[in-house]
Design an enzyme around this catalytic site. Structure first.
Site, PDB file in Angstrom:
ATOM      1  CE  LYS A 103      -0.711   0.391   5.020  1.00 42.50           C
ATOM      2  NZ  LYS A 103      -1.718   0.493   6.093  1.00 42.50           N
ATOM      3  NE  ARG A 151      -7.699   3.043   4.646  1.00 45.47           N
ATOM      4  CZ  ARG A 151      -7.923   2.293   5.725  1.00 45.47           C
ATOM      5  NH1 ARG A 151      -9.155   1.919   6.021  1.00 45.47           N
ATOM      6  NH2 ARG A 151      -6.930   1.910   6.509  1.00 45.47           N
ATOM      7  NE  ARG A 152      -6.230   2.270   9.580  1.00 45.84           N
ATOM      8  CZ  ARG A 152      -4.920   2.090   9.463  1.00 45.84           C
ATOM      9  NH1 ARG A 152      -4.087   3.061   9.831  1.00 45.84           N
ATOM     10  NH2 ARG A 152      -4.443   0.955   8.994  1.00 45.84           N
ATOM     11  NE  ARG A 169       4.641   9.441  10.301  1.00 48.21           N
ATOM     12  CZ  ARG A 169       5.797   9.667   9.701  1.00 48.21           C
ATOM     13  NH1 ARG A 169       6.115  10.883   9.315  1.00 48.21           N
ATOM     14  NH2 ARG A 169       6.644   8.683   9.484  1.00 48.21           N
ATOM     15  NE  ARG A 175       1.447   4.771  13.723  1.00 45.80           N
ATOM     16  CZ  ARG A 175       0.921   5.181  12.572  1.00 45.80           C
ATOM     17  NH1 ARG A 175      -0.355   4.975  12.324  1.00 45.80           N
ATOM     18  NH2 ARG A 175       1.665   5.780  11.663  1.00 45.80           N
ATOM     19  CB  CYS A 267      -0.715   5.713   0.045  1.00 43.12           C
ATOM     20  SG  CYS A 267       0.655   6.792   0.506  1.00 43.12           S
TER      21      CYS A 267
END
Length: 336
Positions: A103, A151-152, A169, A175, A267
């Protein structure tokens, strides 16, 4: 370019003895990012390649623009920030092959390089890691949810749950550390959303509190898939890598990325696409779903299409055309 080298299989070379002579097999050099996830993905490919061919593989760790910067991906130009340096090393002959998270690749082909293998795909769905074992629907309004993907962000806002989406990030463990009890970190968020494939590859599945249904959050094009590249002119490496190919995975990601390319989106755009193998009247076929969602979650278009595996790219383009007819371009422009 300075690179650290790690041996991906026992010994620097495999010695093959024949009746006539002893021949030393020169290891293949595999270029990869240095993150734990990238190294793990690359070791998996290296081990599979050695098992299939007997050729040893060593990892060459390379630094990319995306690794060196703390800025948001979209601010760095989006597509390609994690692959450009690796591709330069490959074209320069400093490495023989490269493994990418599929991706992360730009949709346009790179002159001089070929995508020689697409191995079997991991589960492409997104996953929630939340405090106290909560699911997405159990998080109270106002909960702080971390993600770095537009997108999320768009799809989570479109659910209308009143969540506060926080840009983040960092690598997987960084994370996870933002969620209380999920790792070493500030624990300042109620949850994060990550690709399930990445959590699986580095052994962090136990942290998942919910794997998100694609009906709620549709995955990114090619999420969970790996892309293995080499130089177009390197016939030997191309032939060796071909033994890792999974035709079904390639058909699925070709359809998904054809949708992305036809939408002229990168992306970092709020575009989702997910293809699965389904049983049609004439045999196996692709079932492709795709969506474009406004970044604020206020609007979106979603569609689906089915077709033969051999027509994967055409299927993706046709679905993109349908989404464009229904206003996808305007939604992406508003997000930018």
């Amino acid at each position: 370019m300075t690179a650290d080298v790690q041996t991906a299989s026992a010994g620097a070379a495999q010695v093959q003895t024949t009746a006539a002579a002893t021949v030393t097999t020169v290891p293949l050099r595999l270029g990869t990012r240095a993150s734990e996830l990238a190294r793990t993905q690359s070791r998996t490919v290296a081990d599979a390649l050695t098992a299939a061919t007997g050729v040893p593989v060593e990892l060459v760790l390379l630094s990319t623009e995306g690794d060196r910067s703390s800025a948001a991906i979209a601010q760095m130009g989006g597509t390609g920030v994690f692959v450009a340096a690796i591709r330069r090393a490959l074209l320069a002959g400093e490495v023989d092959l490269a493994v990418h998270s599929y991706k992360d690749l730009p949709t346009a082909p790179e002159p001089g390089l070929i995508l020689a293998a697409v191995p079997p795909r991991e589960d492409p769905r997104d996953a929630l890691v939340a405090r106290d074992g909560l699911t997405l629907g159990e998080l109270p309004a106002g909960s702080r949810i971390g993600t770095g993907a537009p997108r999320r962000v768009a799809q989570l806002r479109a659910l209308g749950l009143g969540l506060d989406i926080v840009p983040i990030r960092g690598n997987v463990d960084t994370r996870l550390g933002r969620v209380p009890g999920a790792g070493e970190g500030p624990g300042d968020l109620d949850a994060v959303v990550l690709a399930r494939a990445g959590l699986s590859r580095i052994g962090r599945l136990a942290h998942i509190t919910e794997t998100l249904d694609p009906l709620q959050v549709l995955p990114a094009p090619a999420q969970g898939a790996l892309a293995v590249e080499c130089r177009t002119s390197d016939a030997r490496t191309r032939e060796l890598l071909g033994r890792l190919e999974d035709a079904t995975t390639r058909a699925c990601v070709v359809a998904e990325r054809a949708t992305l390319a036809a939408l002229e989106a990168g992306c970092s755009a709020p575009v989702a696409a997910y293809a699965e193998l389904a049983e049609g009247e004439a045999g196996p076929e692709l079932f492709l779903r795709a969506s474009v969602t406004a970044l604020d979650g206020s609007d979106g278009v979603r569609g689906s299409a089915t077709g033969p595996l051999a027509d994967a790219a055409a299927l993706g383009r046709a679905l993109a055309a349908e989404l464009l007819d229904r206003g996808a371009a305007e939604l992406m422009a508003a997000g930018r």
